[in-house]
Design an enzyme around this catalytic site. Structure first.
Site, PDB file in Angstrom:
ATOM      1  N   GLU A   1       0.834  -1.201   0.000  1.00 54.41           N
ATOM      2  CA  GLU A   1       0.000   0.000   0.000  1.00 54.41           C
ATOM      3  C   GLU A   1       0.873   1.257   0.000  1.00 54.41           C
ATOM      4  O   GLU A   1       0.582   2.221  -0.701  1.00 54.41           O
ATOM      5  CB  GLU A   1      -0.937   0.009   1.216  1.00 54.41           C
ATOM      6  CG  GLU A   1      -1.883   1.203   1.190  1.00 54.41           C
ATOM      7  CD  GLU A   1      -2.957   1.154   2.261  1.00 54.41           C
ATOM      8  OE1 GLU A   1      -4.078   0.756   1.936  1.00 54.41           O
ATOM      9  OE2 GLU A   1      -2.682   1.507   3.419  1.00 54.41           O
TER      10      GLU A   1
ATOM     11  N   ARG B   1      -2.189  35.380 -13.679  1.00 56.91           N
ATOM     12  CA  ARG B   1      -2.545  36.328 -12.607  1.00 56.91           C
ATOM     13  C   ARG B   1      -1.507  37.451 -12.528  1.00 56.91           C
ATOM     14  O   ARG B   1      -0.309  37.199 -12.316  1.00 56.91           O
ATOM     15  CB  ARG B   1      -2.584  35.564 -11.274  1.00 56.91           C
ATOM     16  CG  ARG B   1      -2.790  36.415 -10.058  1.00 56.91           C
ATOM     17  CD  ARG B   1      -4.230  36.666  -9.812  1.00 56.91           C
ATOM     18  NE  ARG B   1      -4.462  37.315  -8.520  1.00 56.91           N
ATOM     19  CZ  ARG B   1      -5.553  38.008  -8.251  1.00 56.91           C
ATOM     20  NH1 ARG B   1      -6.486  38.161  -9.165  1.00 56.91           N
ATOM     21  NH2 ARG B   1      -5.723  38.555  -7.064  1.00 56.91           N
TER      22      ARG B   1
END
Lengths: 84, 381
Positions: free
Chosen positions: B244, B270
Site C-alpha cells: 500500500e 494572474r
C-alpha cells in the site's frame, strides 16, 4: 561465529537491548516473553537475509519459525539449503 | 541505472489519465458535498481493469507488473479529482485483494478474487480499534476456536470501505500470550452472523470514501476463512502495508504533478503590480520547491516499486517513500493554496479540498511518526 551465535548477538545487542541478559537458552520462548516485538522482527529478518544471504518469504513469517533461537537457526539452515 | 519506462507502460499511464478525466470527475463537487461514494466510478474503474491491475488473468485481472501499476495509479491521481474514490479502490486492492492472492488458499482465491477483480465485491481490512491505532498489535479483538469455526468478538474503528464492503480482512488475537505473533487474519463476509457496521464516519477529507466502525459480536467465521496460518496476522499486515505504501501513494504523486501544472498556469495569468505573479521570486521559488518535492517523491516511489518488482523486501524504503510522499503532498497542497490566495481558500476551487484530503496521508497506512520509528529501528536506534 555460528548461525546461532550470530542471531543471539543481534537479539541481545539490538533487539532486546533492555533485557540485560548475557545469553539466551536455545529453546526459550522469545515471543511469550515479548523479547521480539513487531519492529524487532522486521529488523531481525533484515539481518538474517543480509548476513546469511537468504530470502525469507512472507509466508514463513509465522510464530513457529521465530519462537526460539533454535527455530530461527532451523529456518536459516533450511533457506541456505534451498539456495544451494 | 535505467530510468526509462517501456512504451506500453507509458501508454497505459496515458490511457489511465484520459479515462479518469473523461469518466471519474462528473458530479464530484456534489458527491463531495453529500459525502457520497461514486458507485458508478467504481464500476467504470473495474471495467477499465483498475481493480485487477496486478492480479493474474485467471482471476480476471490484467496481470500487470508493479511498475505499470504504480504508473497507472499515478495517472489516476493526475486525472481524477475524486481522491476518496481512489482511496477506496486502493484500500480494496492492497489491503484485501492482494493479501488474499499472496496468502490465500486455492479455495479462498477462487471464491473471492474474481469478484474483487470485477468490482462486484468490495473489500478492505479491519485493523485499527478504538484503543489501538499506531500500536496496532495491542488490539483487543479476539478470535476463539470452537469446533470448525472461530468466534470473533471486538470492535474496529476508522475502517475504510466498511459501510460498502462485502468482505473485510479482520485481524484478531488468537493467542494472547504471544503478542504480535498471536494475531491472525480472517476473511469475514458482511453476511456472517454477528458482523455489523456502524454508520459512516464524517471525516475532515476524503469525503467520498466511506469509512466506518465494525462490530463483531460472537461473529462466526468458518475456519477455512482464516488467511494464512494462525499467528501470521502481523506478517500479512506488514506485507500489505509495504504494497500500500508503494502503490497508493503513487496517486499523490500524480496529483502533485497536476497541481504544479495548474499553479504554473495560474501564476502566468494572474497579474499584480503590473506583472504576472510568477515573475516574483516569492512565488516562483514556491513552485520550484513544489517541483523538487514532486521529483523526489516520484524517484523514491519508483525505487520501492523496482525493489518490489525484483521480489525484494523493502521495509526501510517503503517507510521512507510513504513518509516523504505524504508529507510532500501536504506541503505542496499548502503552497498551491497560498499561491492562489483567496481563490485557493475558496471552496469553488479544489485546492482546499486537496489539502484536507492530503492530510489523511500522514495518518493512514501508519502515521508519519510510525514511519520514522520504523526507519530509526532499522538503523539500529
Amino acid at each position: 561465529m555460528t548461525i546461532s551465535e550470530n542471531i543471539e548477538k543481534v537479539l541481545l545487542t539490538e533487539i532486546a537491548v533492555g533485557l540485560e541478559k548475557k545469553s539466551l537458552d536455545p529453546d526459550e520462548d522469545l515471543l511469550e516473553q515479548s523479547i521480539i516485538d513487531s519492529l524487532g522482527l522486521m529488523k531481525l529478518i533484515d539481518f538474517m537475509e543480509k548476513t546469511f544471504g537468504i530470502k525469507i518469504l512472507d509466508e514463513q513469517i509465522v510464530p513457529e519459525n521465530f519462537q526460539s533461537l533454535n527455530s530461527m537457526v532451523k529456518l536459516v539452515e533450511q533457506q541456505m539449503q534451498n539456495n544451494s | 541505472m535505467d530510468f526509462s519506462f517501456t512504451e506500453d507502460q507509458l501508454t497505459f499511464k496515458k490511457s489511465a489519465i484520459e479515462f479518469a478525466e473523461r469518466v471519474l470527475n462528473k458530479g464530484v463537487k456534489e458527491r463531495e458535498r453529500k459525502s457520497e461514494f461514486n458507485q458508478d466510478g467504481w464500476e467504470k474503474c473495474a471495467e477499465f481493469g483498475i481493480h485487477g491491475l496486478s492480479m493474474p488473468e485467471e482471476y480476471g485481472g490484467l496481470g500487470l507488473d508493479i511498475l505499470t501499476c504504480v504508473l497507472t495509479m499515478e495517472g489516476l491521481g493526475y486525472g481524477c479529482r475524486d481522491s476518496g474514490l481512489l482511496f477506496a479502490i486502493n484500500s480494496h486492492i492492497w489491503t484485501c485483494e492482494s493479501p488474499i492472492l499472496k496468502f490465500g488458499t486455492d479455495y479462498q482465491k477462487e471464491k473471492y478474487l474474481p469478484g474483487l477483480c470485477k468490482g462486484s465485491l468490495k473489500g478492505g481490512h479491519a485493523m485499527t480499534e478504538p484503543d489501538s491505532g499506531s500500536d496496532a498489535f495491542s488490539m483487543k479483538c479476539k478470535a476463539e476456536k470452537k469446533g470448525d469455526r472461530y468466534i470473533i468478538n471486538g470492535a474496529k474503528m476508522f475502517i475504510t470501505n466498511a459501510p460498502i464492503a462485502d468482505i473485510l480482512l479482520v485481524f484478531a488475537v488468537t493467542d494472547s500470550k504471544k503478542g504480535f505473533a498471536g494475531i491472525s487474519a480472517f476473511i469475514v463476509e458482511k453476511g456472517f452472523q454477528g458482523f455489523s457496521v456502524g454508520k459512516p464516519l464524517d471525516m475532515m477529507g476524503l469525503k467520498t470514501s466511506p469509512i466506518g466502525e465494525v462490530i463483531l459480536q460472537d461473529c462466526e467465521v468458518p475456519e477455512e476463512n482464516m488467511l494464512g496460518k494462525e499467528g501470521a496476522g502481523a506478517a500479512i499486515f506488514n506485507s500489505e502495508m509495504e504494497w500500500e505504501r508503494s502503490c497508493l501513494f503513487a496517486t499523490h504523486v500524480g496529483a502533485m504533478e497536476k497541481d504544479i501544472e495548474e499553479c504554473i498556469r495560474y501564476v502566468n495569468d494572474r497579474r499584480q503590480f503590473g506583472k504576472p505573479i510568477g515573475k516574483y521570486q516569492a512565488i516562483s521559488h514556491k513552485i520550484s520547491d513544489m517541483r523538487v518535492r514532486f521529483e523526489l517523491s516520484r524517484l523514491v516511489l519508483y525505487k520501492v516499486a523496482w525493489l518490489k518488482a525484483q521480489g525484494k523486501r523493502a521495509p526501510m524504503e517503503s517507510a521512507i517513500a510513504k513518509l516523504f510522499v505524504s508529507e510532500s503532498y501536504v506541503e505542496n497542497c499548502m503552497e498551491a493554496l497560498q499561491i492562489h490566495g483567496a481563490y485557493g481558500y475558496s471552496t469553488e476551487m479544489d485546492l482546499e479540498k486537496n489539502l484536507r484530503d492530503s492530510i489523511a496521508g500522514k495518518i493512514y497506512s501508519g502515521s508519519s511518526e510510525i514511519q520514522r520509528n520504523i526507519i530509526a529501528s532499522l538503523l539500529g536506534l
